[in-house]
Design a protein around this motif. Structure first.
Motif, PDB file in Angstrom:
ATOM      1  N   THR A 653       0.842  -1.182   0.000  1.00 13.88           N
ATOM      2  CA  THR A 653       0.000   0.000   0.000  1.00 13.88           C
ATOM      3  C   THR A 653       0.880   1.236   0.000  1.00 13.88           C
ATOM      4  N   ALA A 654       0.603   2.154  -0.884  1.00 16.02           N
ATOM      5  CA  ALA A 654       1.330   3.432  -0.880  1.00 16.02           C
ATOM      6  C   ALA A 654       0.333   4.560  -0.822  1.00 16.02           C
ATOM      7  N   ASN A 655       0.640   5.543  -0.014  1.00  9.35           N
ATOM      8  CA  ASN A 655      -0.146   6.768  -0.066  1.00  9.35           C
ATOM      9  C   ASN A 655       0.497   7.680  -1.093  1.00  9.35           C
ATOM     10  N   VAL A 656      -0.361   8.431  -1.772  1.00  5.23           N
ATOM     11  CA  VAL A 656       0.109   9.282  -2.853  1.00  5.23           C
ATOM     12  C   VAL A 656       0.105  10.728  -2.365  1.00  5.23           C
ATOM     13  N   PHE A 657       1.287  11.354  -2.441  1.00  7.17           N
ATOM     14  CA  PHE A 657       1.386  12.742  -2.013  1.00  7.17           C
ATOM     15  C   PHE A 657       1.658  13.644  -3.207  1.00  7.17           C
ATOM     16  N   VAL A 658       0.912  14.742  -3.264  1.00  9.96           N
ATOM     17  CA  VAL A 658       1.174  15.759  -4.285  1.00  9.96           C
ATOM     18  C   VAL A 658       1.301  17.082  -3.548  1.00  9.96           C
ATOM     19  N   GLY A 659       2.428  17.728  -3.735  1.00 14.33           N
ATOM     20  CA  GLY A 659       2.656  18.990  -3.035  1.00 14.33           C
ATOM     21  C   GLY A 659       2.550  18.827  -1.534  1.00 14.33           C
ATOM     22  N   GLY A 660       2.994  17.696  -1.030  1.00 15.31           N
ATOM     23  CA  GLY A 660       2.990  17.469   0.410  1.00 15.31           C
ATOM     24  C   GLY A 660       1.654  17.038   0.969  1.00 15.31           C
ATOM     25  N   LYS A 661       0.625  16.926   0.098  1.00 13.29           N
ATOM     26  CA  LYS A 661      -0.713  16.569   0.583  1.00 13.29           C
ATOM     27  C   LYS A 661      -1.061  15.144   0.162  1.00 13.29           C
ATOM     28  N   ASN A 662      -1.560  14.382   1.112  1.00  9.13           N
ATOM     29  CA  ASN A 662      -1.970  13.014   0.832  1.00  9.13           C
ATOM     30  C   ASN A 662      -3.275  13.056   0.034  1.00  9.13           C
ATOM     31  N   ILE A 663      -3.220  12.631  -1.226  1.00  7.58           N
ATOM     32  CA  ILE A 663      -4.449  12.708  -2.036  1.00  7.58           C
ATOM     33  C   ILE A 663      -5.065  11.334  -2.307  1.00  7.58           C
ATOM     34  N   GLY A 664      -4.469  10.274  -1.763  1.00  8.53           N
ATOM     35  CA  GLY A 664      -5.097   8.980  -1.975  1.00  8.53           C
ATOM     36  C   GLY A 664      -4.116   7.839  -1.825  1.00  8.53           C
TER      37      GLY A 664
END
Lengths: 800, 349
Positions: A653-664
């Motif tokens: 399982t990986a959490n996806v971060f964009v610009g430091g924000k967890n988006i999914g």
């Protein structure tokens, strides 16, 4: 609503006189009252005539049969029946040999134990007249029937019934009278007329029985009138009336009740007939109910009331829910002889509230909530008493009792040429006035028009324009396009993003699906969400259709899994790659909620992975590539960090971060959930895409015209250390002296096995160095790369 | 010229050898034999010095010409042999191009979402922006602002899903009209696509479906512009000019109100047993009207100054008509086997 062509003729002489029912239906449909069907009640009926039973004898063999000798005016016919309700001299309908019943059955001769029967005598049921008469007996005709007369032309047996869909603004059309008025508007040369039973009646006698007062403390009762009929005899209604009622969808009951239904269908005024002797007291009060008050309605249900409901009471006892439904004990019974007829008008707002809240859609409530002409109650009451006289033999010349509150009065409405011309691209004011006049909306001054009492829906200029528009039709208006706008049209960032995502995922092999926004109530448990997970705090419908569609989705995953299950159940063995975009519903606290746009997908290799180019081996990294592609193409960097979701594989399982924000997340489904679905290897991702709406402007870096130099490095790394961390360390080790940069860093091999100690793995990277100003010399690159190796050693890496 | 090193003999022997060379290796051997360091031609060139001065020039020219000729011949023959070898190689490496592709095949679109995007794009071309609103909506925007107070019988036409707090799932996209008017004011041209919900579930009704609302507010807007706009949109969507007709109707939020029928896209009215139009020749596709002054007012715009029109189309129905889909409920079960075999994707994967 059902409308009878024969009954319309009682109210209007239509011009053109040769207008067909089909032409009328089309005109009605285009002017706003859609005719959904036309029924010819005689159906395939042919050759059925009235006949007199001249003689009747018992069958010599079978006692249950009777042999009738019929006179049809053109000869004598022998016919056998098992019915018992006839006698010699009665008139019946006879379908002789070769005649055809409404349902298409053709008559022949039949042998009844040695006696031939030529055709048959008919019951009401066999004529297609349900509920009109006892289905086991013959339909006995009134004495005035003449032998040989065609059945289809008698007693409205052969009528044309229109099924008209009346829009909620046109309560005035819920009657034959109303439809006649409408037709007169649509065919202005037609003449309206008044049926015999609506003619004024002299009613000036005082009531023979004392009656106290009618009081209307609730202003929601606009008027309340009572008429009296004494000496009524309860019996069946005249045959024509029964057939009319049946054709219009109402079951004939007994003459006194039929009168009230008939008047309602003809004029649109709901009426109620009481047996005077069942009234608790000879007094009527119409008042608001008290909150908490209860009443038992006619359908045997106990109703809890509020102060917005209105009650009709007598002696303090509730006898009816005003305008909606009667109570249990005051109805007509077989012994009734003194009848009180109620004709009242109630506020559409109040009746609408009560009937909607209690879910009672009675004929009365349906009409009152769509507005009944307040001027109608007097006329309808008089007509009803006239029919009580004609159908029940009652004495009816009693003065009606009345009480009134302030009632609706029409106000004049202005029509301007400018607006007429703007709306309809037509502005003939004289023509307009004529059209309005046809609908009973009369000119009362300079461009001022007074709607009739039955058209409370007409209050503003646009209403008048609509009358003109629907009379003229809209099809001749020219087609035009709007002029320029002061700003450009914007497809909007969420629509643009949705379009981008669907096209990208489709190109990457995913199929787009749409699943329901509501899920089974227990979906959070199925996903192992803990109660304090925001996704477990669902918004739940108060009135769902079923428990399976009850909780608003907080994630798109269950819908996709449902799709996977459906596909597998339908025998699909190929890969399943499906995605969905849509809103999810998250509850912030008691009264707040948000609807973020999500995109989610699942990938499953299918149960048959064989292929000529080797077995399909898509896995976590395939889905990761899809997610990375989406995010990168929007100009953002995606960072994947080992993470946790209650419904995903703990190790994948990986959490996806964009610009430091967890988006999914990107993950493999939890094996236990896979097992529940009887599949293995389901990979999923779900992203809150709202942050990707504004595509980031890419930064331009010119390509170097000087060649890059490549060096490889292989490191022995503890398996607990992630690739991302190792790469970060390598980058840190490249001295940033400006001119020469580490342009590329790429992992090309992961090795575990022989020669590698337990708990370690070997990671091999390719590094590319480049200068933007010159070609690098071998020795320079060697020097830099050696520095990197040394620095990595200092960080504790073992270089292989 | 020395005895035994006759130029003509060298040329003759070279061409003989060249003609019998079949491989690049043989060709290379030939090159070494003639033009290599100890090659026949090289030796001849070296021996030039031994010739008398007056013969040296002519012999030199002749030998150089022969060397150029040999080199040219070697190159040309080499190219021929390489071409032939490549040709053989390609024949050898031939594959069956009809074997299935490796990796993923293309996915497929969902007909309703496709329809939504197509129509939004058409409407953008006509100057309409896309506006959106929440699916969980307030009674105020969904009904009251749209001239449908709680007692209004028109509410019977829209059976509603409620939440315990009295909010609801929007029954149409019309509340976005109000929100957009409040946000942007006039003049305004918007379409609002999205999901809507009604408490209805049978073969022709789904409790969730998709609508697109259109709204234009401006000064002195005539009905003819609404008519033209819808005609244009439908023709663009179906890709051909369709007959259409307007029927008067009723919606609480428009006055005047009408419904639009288009000619049957399946049979154009030529098939009395048509499964799409049931023989009527017409299909009901949109409801519309001039916006009721009360609704304009609810959007905080002055109805004495501005008027406009609004229309609503069922996206599911449009998609079903365009793509020939018979059952509404198939659209929302997420079943890939249906979409892959039906829409663009191949049944193989």
């Amino acid at each position: 609503m059902l409308v009878s062509w024969e009954l319309l003729k009682n109210f209007i002489d239509i011009e053109p006189i040769d207008l067909t029912p089909e032409e009328l239906a089309e005109r009605l449909t285009f002017s706003g009252s859609e005719v959904e069907g036309i029924t010819y009640t005689a159906g395939k009926m042919r050759g059925i005539v009235a006949a007199r039973i001249d003689a009747l004898e018992q069958h010599p063999e079978e006692r249950k049969y009777s042999i009738a000798h019929l006179n049809t005016g053109t000869g004598e016919h022998v016919c056998i029946t098992s019915a018992h309700n006839m006698k010699a001299g009665d008139m019946v309908f006879y379908a002789g040999e070769g005649a055809v019943l409404p349902d298409g059955t053709e008559m022949g001769t039949r042998d009844f134990a040695g006696v031939k029967s030529y055709g048959m005598m008919l019951s009401a049921e066999e004529l297609g007249l349900h509920d009109v008469d006892d289905p086991s007996g013959l339909l006995i005709l009134p004495k005035d029937a003449r032998p040989g007369d065609n059945a289809a032309s008698l007693y409205h047996v052969g009528d044309v019934i229109f099924d008209v869909s009346i829009t909620p603004n046109r309560g005035d059309l819920l009657s034959i009278l109303g439809m006649a008025r409408e037709i007169r508007g649509l065919y202005p040369k037609s003449m309206l007329k008044v049926p015999e039973w609506m003619r004024p009646l002299k009613q000036d006698k005082e009531w023979c029985e004392n009656f106290g007062s009618i009081s209307l403390p609730d202003k929601g009762c606009l008027c309340y009138r009572l008429g009296l009929a004494t000496g009524a005899k309860m019996a069946q209604s005249p045959l024509t009336a029964k057939i009319d009622l049946a054709h219009l969808g109402m079951r004939p009951i007994v003459n006194a009740v039929d009168v009230t239904n008939y008047i309602m269908l003809m004029l649109g005024q709901p009426l109620h007939a009481f047996d005077l002797n069942t009234l608790p007291e000879r007094e009527i009060t119409v008042r608001a109910a008290h909150t908490g008050e209860h009443m038992m309605t006619l359908d045997g249900k106990d109703r809890a009331l509020t102060e917005r409901d209105m009650l009709i009471t007598s002696g303090g006892e509730a006898i009816a829910l005003a305008g909606v439904m009667g109570g249990e004990q005051t109805g007509i019974n077989d012994d009734t002889s003194t009848i009180v007829i109620e004709s009242a008008c109630f506020s559409p707002v109040r009746v609408g509230h009560t009937s909607r809240r209690l879910g009672i859609n009675s004929e009365a409530a349906f009409r009152f909530s769509r507005t009944v002409d307040p001027a109608l109650s007097r006329t309808a009451l008089m007509a009803a008493t006239t029919l009580m006289r004609d159908w029940c033999g009652a004495v009816v010349d009693y003065k009606p009792l009345s009480a009134e509150n302030e009632t609706y009065t029409p106000k004049p409405v202005k029509l301007t040429r400018k607006k007429l011309s703007t709306y309809l691209s037509w502005d003939n004011m004289n023509e307009a006035a004529k059209i309005l006049d046809g609908f009973g909306i009369v000119s009362v001054g300079e461009n001022e028009f007074m709607p009739p009492t039955w058209r409370p829906d007409i209050t503003i200029e646009e209403d008048l324009i609509e009358e003109i528009g629907r009379f003229r039709g809209y099809n001749d208006t020219p087609d035009k396009l709007p002029g320029e706008m002061p700003r450009r049209a914007d497809i909007g960032s969420s629509m643009e993003l949705a379009s981008f995502i669907r096209k990208s995922l489709m190109a990457r092999g995913y199929t787009e699906v749409v699943t329901y926004s509501f899920l089974p109530e227990d979906f959070p448990e199925k996903l192992r969400l803990s109660p304090d997970d925001i996704r477990a705090k669902t918004l739940t419908l108060a009135n769902p259709i079923s428990r399976d569609q009850m909780a608003m989705r907080t994630t798109l995953l269950p819908g996709l899994l449902m799709g996977l299950r459906t596909a597998i159940a339908s025998g699909w063995r190929e890969p399943v790659r499906i995605f969905e975009q849509g809103k999810i519903f998250l509850k912030d606290d008691e009264h707040e909620h948000i609807e973020p746009d999500h995109a989610a997908a699942i990938l499953y290799n299918g149960s048959d992975t064989r292929s000529p180019s080797g077995n399909r081996t898509e896995d976590f990294y395939s889905v990761k590539a899809d997610v990375e592609a989406l995010i990168t193409a929007r100009g953002y960097e995606a960072v994947f960090v080992a993470g946790h979701e209650p419904f995903t594989h703990a190790g994948q399982t990986a959490n996806v971060f964009v610009g430091g924000k967890n988006i999914g997340y990107v993950a493999r489904l939890k094996p236990a959930i896979e097992q529940e679905l009887d599949v293995s290897g389901v990979y999923v991702f779900e992203l809150d895409v709202s942050g990707l709406e504004q595509a980031k402007k890419p930064e331009f870096t010119p390509a170097s015209s000087f060649p890059a130099s490549f060096r490889d490095i292989s490191l022995l790394v503890s398996i607990d250390k992630s690739n991302d961390n190792v790469m970060k360390d390598i980058r840190e080790c490249v001295s940033s002296d400006g001119e020469i940069t580490l342009e590329g860093l790429r992992l090309f091999d992961v090795y575990v096995g022989k020669g590698i100690p337990e708990g370690f793995r070997s990671l091999a990277y390719s590094l590319s160095y480049r200068s933007h100003t010159r070609t690098l010399k071998d020795e320079e690159v060697e020097a830099i790369h050696n520095n990197v190796r040394e620095s990595l050693k200092q960080k504790g890496y073992v270089i292989r | 010229m020395p005895e035994g090193l006759n130029i003509n003999a060298v040329r003759a022997s070279f061409f003989e050898a060249l003609n019998s060379s079949k491989t690049l290796q043989e060709l290379d051997d030939l090159r070494i034999k003639y033009t290599g360091k100890k090659g026949d031609l090289t030796l001849l060139l070296r021996s030039l010095g031994k010739l008398p001065k007056e013969e040296r020039k002519d012999a030199g020219q002749e030998l150089n010409a022969l060397r150029d000729e040999i080199e040219l011949q070697l190159e040309q023959t080499g190219k021929k042999i390489r071409d032939s070898e490549n040709e053989q190689q390609e024949i050898h490496e031939r594959i069956d191009v009809t074997l299935p592709e490796r990796g993923r095949t293309c996915g497929a679109f969902h007909p309703v979402i496709q329809t939504m995007h197509e129509i939004a794009n058409i409407m953008q071309g006509l100057g309409y922006s896309v506006a959106t609103g929440p699916e969980k909506e307030e009674e105020f925007y969904n009904f009251e602002c749209l001239n449908m107070p709680s007692w209004h019988p028109a509410r019977d036409m829209q059976d509603t899903f409620y939440f315990p707090d009295g909010t609801l799932l929007r029954t149409h996209t019309s509340p976005v009209q109000i929100r957009a008017m409040l946000q942007y004011g006039a003049p305004l041209r918007i379409v609002c696509p999205g999901k809507v919900y009604r408490r209805d579930n049978d073969t022709t009704h789904s409790p969730m479906f998709n609508q697109m609302e259109g709204l234009l507010v401006d000064k002195d807007v005539p009905f003819s512009v609404m008519k033209g706009t819808l005609t244009e949109m439908l023709n663009a969507f179906f890709g051909r000019s369709l007959k259409s007709r307007f029927r008067a109707s009723y919606f609480p939020f428009t006055e005047t109100s009408m419904e639009l029928d288009i000619e049957c896209v399946e049979c154009s009215g030529h098939d009395e047993h048509c499964r799409v139009c049931h023989g009527t020749g017409w299909l009901e596709v949109a409801g519309m009207g001039m916006v009721h002054p009360n609704v304009i007012r609810a959007g905080k715009i002055d109805p004495d100054e501005y008027n406009g029109f609004a229309f609503g189309i069922g996206l599911d129905r449009m998609a079903m008509l365009k793509y020939g889909i018979g059952d509404l409920r198939l659209l929302f079960d997420g079943n890939i086997s249906y979409f892959m075999s039906g829409f663009g994707g191949a049944a193989k994967c």
